[in-house]
Design a protein around this motif. Structure first.
Motif, PDB file in Angstrom:
ATOM      1  N   UNK A  41       0.831  -1.205   0.000  1.00  0.00           N
ATOM      2  CA  UNK A  41       0.000   0.000   0.000  1.00  0.00           C
ATOM      3  C   UNK A  41       0.867   1.258   0.000  1.00  0.00           C
ATOM      4  N   UNK A  42       1.930   1.240   0.799  1.00  0.00           N
ATOM      5  CA  UNK A  42       2.834   2.390   0.860  1.00  0.00           C
ATOM      6  C   UNK A  42       3.503   2.617  -0.486  1.00  0.00           C
ATOM      7  N   UNK A  43       3.905   1.534  -1.152  1.00  0.00           N
ATOM      8  CA  UNK A  43       4.520   1.666  -2.482  1.00  0.00           C
ATOM      9  C   UNK A  43       3.515   2.149  -3.524  1.00  0.00           C
ATOM     10  N   UNK A  44       2.258   1.799  -3.339  1.00  0.00           N
ATOM     11  CA  UNK A  44       1.226   2.300  -4.251  1.00  0.00           C
ATOM     12  C   UNK A  44       1.093   3.808  -4.116  1.00  0.00           C
ATOM     13  N   UNK A  45       1.144   4.295  -2.885  1.00  0.00           N
ATOM     14  CA  UNK A  45       0.986   5.728  -2.624  1.00  0.00           C
ATOM     15  C   UNK A  45       2.278   6.507  -2.854  1.00  0.00           C
ATOM     16  N   UNK A  46       3.418   5.843  -2.767  1.00  0.00           N
ATOM     17  CA  UNK A  46       4.712   6.523  -2.905  1.00  0.00           C
ATOM     18  C   UNK A  46       5.603   5.665  -3.799  1.00  0.00           C
ATOM     19  N   UNK A  47       5.331   5.665  -5.105  1.00  0.00           N
ATOM     20  CA  UNK A  47       6.118   4.884  -6.070  1.00  0.00           C
ATOM     21  C   UNK A  47       7.563   5.347  -6.086  1.00  0.00           C
ATOM     22  N   UNK A  48       8.446   4.447  -6.443  1.00  0.00           N
ATOM     23  CA  UNK A  48       9.868   4.748  -6.633  1.00  0.00           C
ATOM     24  C   UNK A  48      10.505   5.306  -5.358  1.00  0.00           C
ATOM     25  N   UNK A  49      10.465   4.528  -4.319  1.00  0.00           N
ATOM     26  CA  UNK A  49      11.013   4.929  -3.021  1.00  0.00           C
ATOM     27  C   UNK A  49      12.217   4.035  -2.695  1.00  0.00           C
ATOM     28  N   UNK A  50      13.180   4.593  -2.005  1.00  0.00           N
ATOM     29  CA  UNK A  50      14.341   3.809  -1.593  1.00  0.00           C
ATOM     30  C   UNK A  50      13.974   2.967  -0.378  1.00  0.00           C
ATOM     31  N   UNK A  51      14.671   1.854  -0.222  1.00  0.00           N
ATOM     32  CA  UNK A  51      14.393   0.924   0.862  1.00  0.00           C
ATOM     33  C   UNK A  51      14.477   1.606   2.224  1.00  0.00           C
ATOM     34  N   UNK A  52      15.542   2.367   2.471  1.00  0.00           N
ATOM     35  CA  UNK A  52      15.670   2.991   3.792  1.00  0.00           C
ATOM     36  C   UNK A  52      14.610   4.066   4.024  1.00  0.00           C
ATOM     37  N   UNK A  53      14.149   4.746   2.960  1.00  0.00           N
ATOM     38  CA  UNK A  53      13.063   5.716   3.113  1.00  0.00           C
ATOM     39  C   UNK A  53      11.749   5.002   3.435  1.00  0.00           C
ATOM     40  N   UNK A  54      11.556   3.841   2.816  1.00  0.00           N
ATOM     41  CA  UNK A  54      10.362   3.036   3.107  1.00  0.00           C
ATOM     42  C   UNK A  54      10.380   2.574   4.559  1.00  0.00           C
ATOM     43  N   UNK A  73       9.337  -9.351  -3.766  1.00  0.00           N
ATOM     44  CA  UNK A  73      10.019  -9.462  -5.066  1.00  0.00           C
ATOM     45  C   UNK A  73       9.883 -10.897  -5.571  1.00  0.00           C
ATOM     46  N   UNK A  74      10.128 -11.863  -4.679  1.00  0.00           N
ATOM     47  CA  UNK A  74      10.005 -13.280  -5.030  1.00  0.00           C
ATOM     48  C   UNK A  74       8.611 -13.652  -5.495  1.00  0.00           C
ATOM     49  N   UNK A  75       7.614 -12.980  -4.963  1.00  0.00           N
ATOM     50  CA  UNK A  75       6.216 -13.245  -5.338  1.00  0.00           C
ATOM     51  C   UNK A  75       5.800 -12.474  -6.590  1.00  0.00           C
ATOM     52  N   UNK A  76       6.714 -11.657  -7.123  1.00  0.00           N
ATOM     53  CA  UNK A  76       6.400 -10.890  -8.331  1.00  0.00           C
ATOM     54  C   UNK A  76       5.531  -9.675  -8.087  1.00  0.00           C
ATOM     55  N   UNK A  77       5.501  -9.168  -6.849  1.00  0.00           N
ATOM     56  CA  UNK A  77       4.654  -8.030  -6.504  1.00  0.00           C
ATOM     57  C   UNK A  77       5.418  -6.710  -6.486  1.00  0.00           C
ATOM     58  N   UNK A  78       6.739  -6.789  -6.322  1.00  0.00           N
ATOM     59  CA  UNK A  78       7.593  -5.605  -6.229  1.00  0.00           C
ATOM     60  C   UNK A  78       8.832  -5.834  -7.094  1.00  0.00           C
ATOM     61  N   UNK A  79       9.358  -4.751  -7.669  1.00  0.00           N
ATOM     62  CA  UNK A  79      10.634  -4.815  -8.390  1.00  0.00           C
ATOM     63  C   UNK A  79      11.626  -3.869  -7.733  1.00  0.00           C
ATOM     64  N   UNK A  80      12.880  -4.283  -7.780  1.00  0.00           N
ATOM     65  CA  UNK A  80      13.995  -3.448  -7.314  1.00  0.00           C
ATOM     66  C   UNK A  80      14.726  -2.960  -8.550  1.00  0.00           C
ATOM     67  N   UNK A  81      15.011  -1.666  -8.585  1.00  0.00           N
ATOM     68  CA  UNK A  81      15.760  -1.093  -9.703  1.00  0.00           C
ATOM     69  C   UNK A  81      16.858  -0.202  -9.143  1.00  0.00           C
ATOM     70  N   UNK A  82      18.017  -0.169  -9.800  1.00  0.00           N
ATOM     71  CA  UNK A  82      19.070   0.738  -9.336  1.00  0.00           C
ATOM     72  C   UNK A  82      18.635   2.195  -9.514  1.00  0.00           C
ATOM     73  N   UNK A  96       2.579  -4.736 -11.862  1.00  0.00           N
ATOM     74  CA  UNK A  96       1.127  -4.715 -12.112  1.00  0.00           C
ATOM     75  C   UNK A  96       0.417  -5.682 -11.164  1.00  0.00           C
ATOM     76  N   UNK A  97       1.040  -6.839 -10.946  1.00  0.00           N
ATOM     77  CA  UNK A  97       0.472  -7.821 -10.017  1.00  0.00           C
ATOM     78  C   UNK A  97       0.397  -7.241  -8.602  1.00  0.00           C
ATOM     79  N   UNK A  98       1.398  -6.470  -8.210  1.00  0.00           N
ATOM     80  CA  UNK A  98       1.400  -5.822  -6.892  1.00  0.00           C
ATOM     81  C   UNK A  98       0.269  -4.820  -6.771  1.00  0.00           C
ATOM     82  N   UNK A  99       0.078  -4.027  -7.832  1.00  0.00           N
ATOM     83  CA  UNK A  99      -1.016  -3.042  -7.837  1.00  0.00           C
ATOM     84  C   UNK A  99      -2.372  -3.736  -7.751  1.00  0.00           C
TER      85      UNK A  99
END
Length: 146
Positions: A41-54, A73-82, A96-99
């Motif tokens: 839910x937090x990632x839905x409201x705040x896309x593209x956030x760093x792990x420590x900020x989350x 990530x393993x469940x295909x709900x979140x992606x990590x990008x540099x 999309x599956x996470x959303x």
């Protein structure tokens, strides 16, 4: 601890416990834990956030959030990008599956959503505003931010 201090503490604990129970019900219905659902839910409201900020936003440790994110990530709900700004940082986003999972969790069948709607039916907008203001004030005092 006694008196009003104890009453404040227990009131907050009981409210938090009730919210987590409702979130747990909605999370179980879509196959995730309550912490995973809160992260989604937090990632839905705040896309593209760093792990420590989350982790800071959720008031959880980096290691706790990192483990939760690993499972998402393993469940295909979140992606990590540099990060494009800081190559040491990792940016988190929903797939999309996470959303869809968040949308389903808090959709028509959401127990939490129904109960929050019930609050809006039974409590006046002025009382809700007063509650939110008081909650922020108490939180600031407890965190030493007053």
């Amino acid at each position: 601890m006694e008196g009003i201090s104890r009453d404040i503490m227990y009131a907050v604990f009981r409210t938090q416990k009730a919210l987590y129970r409702l979130i747990r019900e909605d999370a179980a219905r879509v196959g995730v834990t309550e912490v995973q659902l809160i992260v989604l839910y937090t990632l839905l409201k705040k896309e593209h956030i760093r792990l420590n900020d989350l982790a800071e936003k959720l008031n959880l440790s980096n290691s706790n959030v990192s483990g939760t994110v690993d499972r998402l990530v393993g469940a295909g709900l979140v992606v990590r990008e540099p990060s494009k700004q800081d190559r040491r940082a990792v940016i988190l986003s929903l797939t999309e599956k996470g959303k869809e999972t968040v949308s389903e969790a808090f959709g028509e069948q959401s127990v939490l959503r129904r109960r929050l709607g019930r609050i809006q039916e039974l409590v006046s907008p002025e009382e809700i505003e007063q509650f939110l203001h008081l909650h922020e004030k108490i939180k600031a005092i407890l965190l030493g931010e007053e």
